[in-house]
Scaffold this motif. Structure first.
Motif, short mmCIF file in Angstrom:
data_model
loop_
_atom_site.label_atom_id
_atom_site.label_comp_id
_atom_site.label_asym_id
_atom_site.label_seq_id
_atom_site.Cartn_x
_atom_site.Cartn_y
_atom_site.Cartn_z
N THR A 225 48.10 42.33 48.84
CA THR A 225 46.58 43.11 48.05
C THR A 225 47.71 44.10 46.84
O THR A 225 49.04 44.49 47.16
CB THR A 225 45.95 44.47 49.02
N GLN B 20 34.82 43.07 46.51
CA GLN B 20 33.85 44.29 45.50
C GLN B 20 34.38 44.73 44.05
O GLN B 20 35.47 45.18 44.47
CB GLN B 20 33.30 45.17 46.09
N ASN C 182 37.02 47.51 43.68
CA ASN C 182 37.92 47.56 44.62
C ASN C 182 39.49 46.74 44.55
O ASN C 182 40.10 46.97 43.16
CB ASN C 182 38.01 46.89 45.92
N ASP D 274 39.47 39.01 52.83
CA ASP D 274 38.93 40.15 53.37
C ASP D 274 37.47 40.10 52.46
O ASP D 274 37.82 41.27 50.94
CB ASP D 274 39.13 41.18 53.63
N LYS D 275 35.86 39.49 52.81
CA LYS D 275 35.20 39.26 51.19
C LYS D 275 35.10 41.46 50.44
O LYS D 275 34.41 41.84 49.29
CB LYS D 275 33.99 39.42 52.11
N LYS D 276 34.95 42.60 51.61
CA LYS D 276 35.14 43.04 51.12
C LYS D 276 36.10 43.51 49.82
O LYS D 276 35.69 44.03 49.43
CB LYS D 276 34.82 44.33 52.31
N THR D 277 37.26 43.09 50.49
CA THR D 277 38.21 43.71 49.01
C THR D 277 38.12 43.00 47.66
O THR D 277 38.03 43.62 46.76
CB THR D 277 39.38 42.98 50.13
N ALA E 271 31.80 33.56 49.03
CA ALA E 271 30.79 34.01 49.60
C ALA E 271 30.15 33.92 51.12
O ALA E 271 29.84 34.16 52.37
CB ALA E 271 28.85 35.53 49.54
#
Length: 195
Positions: free
Chosen positions: A3, A88, A91, A83-86, A192
């Motif tokens: 990341t 957004q 981020n 990790d789909k939250k990453t 998604a």
């Protein structure tokens, strides 16, 4: 998957200031084909291999795979779980293990094959298409073309002179063709739906 924030990619937002010409400046010397290749190789070696050349992992870290230089993301290359939250906005972005795939709010981008292969690389591109792509951020430089996605620093490269871009193009056209069909970008909607 590694990341990294977009801000830490050194080339992403770097622009070199341009010097203004004065009427007294001599006309630039027209370079020979060999000189264009040498200058293009010099410019490409500064950063293009970072993303466009697949890597091999060694005890000392990743090194360029010399058999696949500038061939882009390996066709069918696996991606680690995302990790789909990453993804957004605001981020982090994720970088694939061989540094040729990138995931962020734009979806997943895969580095292009920029070798001279005419079927899967840029061998069939004209110099005008190449320069237009670097100036507009559109594939093949076409107004309705798909956008060239992050982290490709086309905004900075687009500031290069026509002579610099012509040198890069000339060098890339002189490379060994590597047949490697890079997959199309994955849209945020497609990401998604991924497991």
């Amino acid at each position: 998957m590694l990341t990294m924030t977009c801000l830490t990619l050194a080339q992403y937002g770097c622009n070199q200031p341009t010097q203004e010409k004065t009427p007294d400046d001599p006309a630039p010397k027209k370079m020979s084909h060999a000189e264009l290749i040498d200058k293009g190789k010099y410019l490409v070696s500064a950063f293009c291999h970072d993303c466009h050349s697949p890597k091999k992992f060694t005890p000392a870290g990743p090194v360029l795979d010399s058999s696949k230089l500038l061939s882009g993301h390996p066709s069918g290359g696996p991606l680690p779980p995302i990790d789909k939250k990453t993804l957004q906005p605001g981020n982090w972005m994720l970088i694939g293990p061989d540094l040729t795939s990138f995931a962020g709010p734009w979806g997943i981008s895969y580095t292009a094959n920029i070798t001279s292969d005419s079927a899967t690389g840029i061998g069939a591109w004209s110099v005008a298409e190449f320069i237009a792509a670097m100036r507009t951020g559109k594939h093949l430089g076409q107004a309705g073309g798909r956008p060239i996605l992050p982290p490709m620093p086309w905004q900075g490269i687009g500031q290069y002179t026509d002579d610099d871009l012509r040198a890069i193009y000339t060098y890339l056209q002189s490379t060994l063709p590597v047949s490697n069909k890079v997959q199309a970008p994955t849209t945020p909607d497609e990401v998604a739906k991924m497991p």
